[in-house]
Scaffold this active site. Structure first.
Site, PDB file in Angstrom:
ATOM      1  N   HIS A 171      67.156  49.022  52.439  1.00 38.76           N
ATOM      2  CA  HIS A 171      67.063  48.538  51.052  1.00 38.76           C
ATOM      3  C   HIS A 171      67.893  47.271  50.851  1.00 38.76           C
ATOM      4  CE1 HIS A 171      65.460  52.599  50.151  1.00 38.76           C
ATOM      5  NE2 HIS A 171      66.451  53.020  50.924  1.00 38.76           N
ATOM      6  N   SER A 177      67.166  18.126  51.461  1.00 39.91           N
ATOM      7  CA  SER A 177      66.475  18.067  50.176  1.00 39.91           C
ATOM      8  C   SER A 177      66.349  16.614  49.755  1.00 39.91           C
ATOM      9  CB  SER A 177      67.270  18.848  49.134  1.00 39.91           C
ATOM     10  OG  SER A 177      66.954  18.402  47.829  1.00 39.91           O
ATOM     11  N   LYS A 194      71.990  20.046  50.471  1.00 41.67           N
ATOM     12  CA  LYS A 194      71.119  21.114  50.971  1.00 41.67           C
ATOM     13  C   LYS A 194      70.834  21.036  52.460  1.00 41.67           C
ATOM     14  CE  LYS A 194      69.488  23.948  49.027  1.00 41.67           C
ATOM     15  NZ  LYS A 194      68.216  23.987  48.290  1.00 41.67           N
ATOM     16  N   GLU A 218      60.663  29.386  56.543  1.00 41.29           N
ATOM     17  CA  GLU A 218      59.874  29.580  55.324  1.00 41.29           C
ATOM     18  C   GLU A 218      58.386  29.339  55.584  1.00 41.29           C
ATOM     19  OE1 GLU A 218      61.607  27.201  52.230  1.00 41.29           O
ATOM     20  OE2 GLU A 218      63.481  28.319  52.299  1.00 41.29           O
TER      21      GLU A 218
END
Ligand code: ARG
Length: 464
Positions: A155, A276, A282, A289
């Site tokens: 979880h 970024s 970033k 992804e």
């Protein structure tokens, strides 16, 4: 002119050609189409349809066509519907009348099935080699992690401390099953459809077993209808790639999480991270992804072929032309993904201190308190209650769990020692469990199995 113009009284409408052509995507099958044609020519000779001289002329023309394709000098015509038409048209231009004998006893239906299986076999082997090196990398990373610990999660909540190697190998075993699936799909793709003709075979005395062997297939179709209608091998490839995609996507998701400042378990090499356009600080895990994102596409490709096949009457229907784009796409994307993914994993660094810190919360040993009590004959349900009570107590009164354990009449200092992270991990030493010793055994079994498959892939590559 198309291959079928003689039957019809007017030339095809432009809209028909635009809508039905497949050359724009099946042109990449030219090496297999030429290989299949060469072997078909040999088959025609064996059946007495072609003379020695005609065979020589056709083979020579096929070699020239091959040369033109590989030099990218092949001149396409608007009437070239698909790769088969283009090759045959050009062979006939080069060889003259004998070119018109090339298609004897053959249909584009058995031809495309043959081309596609040759393509699939080759791509599967390449994919298997990449997968094996990815699995080997996971084994190396597991070995490199030594006895480092991290939290295991359920979880997404810290559950129990585990060796980092155990975690890495868990993903390794999923990839191991993918390898198995790719091998099984290879076997089922290794059946030649050539000689099935349009659907019913031919009267020309062709020998499908001969052409199958010449093309390196291990087996030959048992039913000519099935040979031209079957696309199970496409479904299986797309399922295998989708499942592999799901596995990589789960790893990707963890890489995204573990590289956050919040977790801080992993750092990506700058060459495998992105920045970024707006936020100067970033550093993003775009490979991970996109791997997660592409999985939707792999699953979509699988859905497409299954929906296309569903309800198709035997045997060939033009719908089957829709098998190619999803197949090519999944192979192409997965090839790029495996390269990028392997590079990302090979260069990332693990922050073992940070992982260890996260794994040393005492509460993750709560079940070991219960299991200690079980060894003193306390029934587990009751032991679970005692341990849960101690956790609650510790949280409420802000007293460490080990202090409470030491002071507990049924537990004491020995129990407190037993529940230290390292000792708890050491004691989970059954087969497949999360002790460092069990993981060592697991790792050598993993490597052994990979070596076995690598050997099989090498021998298939030899005769494929
Ligand atoms: N382009 C076709 C395909 O990909 C080749 C087979 C054409 N066969 C036919 N009967 N029209 O399926």
């Amino acid at each position: 002119m198309t291959l079928w113009q003689n039957r019809l009284s007017s030339p095809p409408a432009n809209e028909l050609m635009e809508f039905t052509e497949s050359l724009s995507f099946d042109v990449r099958l030219w090496p297999y189409d030429i290989e299949g044609s060469r072997v078909h020519v040999l088959g025609l000779k064996r059946a007495g349809i072609l003379s020695e001289e005609e065979v020589a002329q056709l083979l020579k023309a096929l070699s020239q066509v091959e040369e033109e394709f590989s030099q990218q000098t092949f001149a396409f015509l608007p009437s070239d519907e698909d790769v088969h038409t283009a090759v045959e048209r050009r062979v006939t231009e080069i060889a003259g009348d004998v070119g018109e004998k090339l298609h004897s006893g053959r249909s584009r239906n058995d031809q495309i099935a043959t081309d596609l299986k040759l393509y699939v076999k080759r791509e599967l082997l390449q994919c298997l080699r990449s997968l094996l090196s990815f699995a080997g990398l996971l084994a190396d990373l597991a070995e490199g992690a030594g006895d480092a610990l991290m939290p295991g999660y359920t979880h997404t909540q810290r559950a129990q401390p585990i060796p980092v190697a155990h975690y890495l190998l868990a993903h390794g075993w999923a990839i191991r099953r993918d390898v198995d699936r790719f091998m099984a799909t290879y076997t089922r793709s290794d059946v030649s459809p050539l000689g099935a003709g349009a659907l019913a075979g031919s009267t020309l005395g062709l020998d499908p077993a001969f052409t199958a062997a010449e093309l390196g297939f291990s087996d030959v179709f048992a039913n000519s209808l099935d040979a031209v209608a079957d696309r199970d091998f496409v479904v299986e490839v797309l399922f295998d790639i989708a499942t592999l995609g799901v596995h990589l996507s789960r790893i990707a998701e963890e890489i995204v999480l573990f590289t956050t400042e919040e977790f801080g378990f992993l750092r990506l090499d700058d060459a495998y991270a992105t920045g970024s356009s707006m936020l100067p600080q970033k550093k993003n895990a775009d490979i991970a992804e996109l791997a997660r994102g592409k999985t939707g596409r792999y699953i979509g490709n699988l859905m497409q072929i299954m929906v296309t096949l569903k309800g198709l009457p035997l045997t060939y229907n033009r719908d089957l032309q829709e098998d190619k784009e999803p197949l090519f796409d999944s192979f192409d994307q997965m090839r790029l993904q495996l390269n990028a993914f392997t590079g990302m994993l090979a260069t990332m660094t693990f922050d073992y201190d940070r992982m260890r810190q996260a794994a040393s919360s005492e509460y993750m040993q709560a079940v070991d308190i219960a299991e200690y009590l079980v060894t003193t004959q306390v029934p587990f349900r009751r032991a679970h209650g005692i341990a849960a009570g101690l956790v609650r107590d510790s949280l409420e009164r802000r007293v460490s769990l080990s202090e409470l354990v030491s002071a507990h009449p049924q537990l004491g200092t020995e129990a407190a020692h037993v529940i230290e992270a390292d000792s708890a991990v050491r004691r989970r030493n059954s087969r497949g469990a999360a002790s460092v010793a069990s993981v060592k055994e697991q790792l050598s079994r993993f490597r052994r199995e990979l070596e076995g498959v690598a050997e099989a892939v090498r021998s298939l590559s030899g005769n494929g």
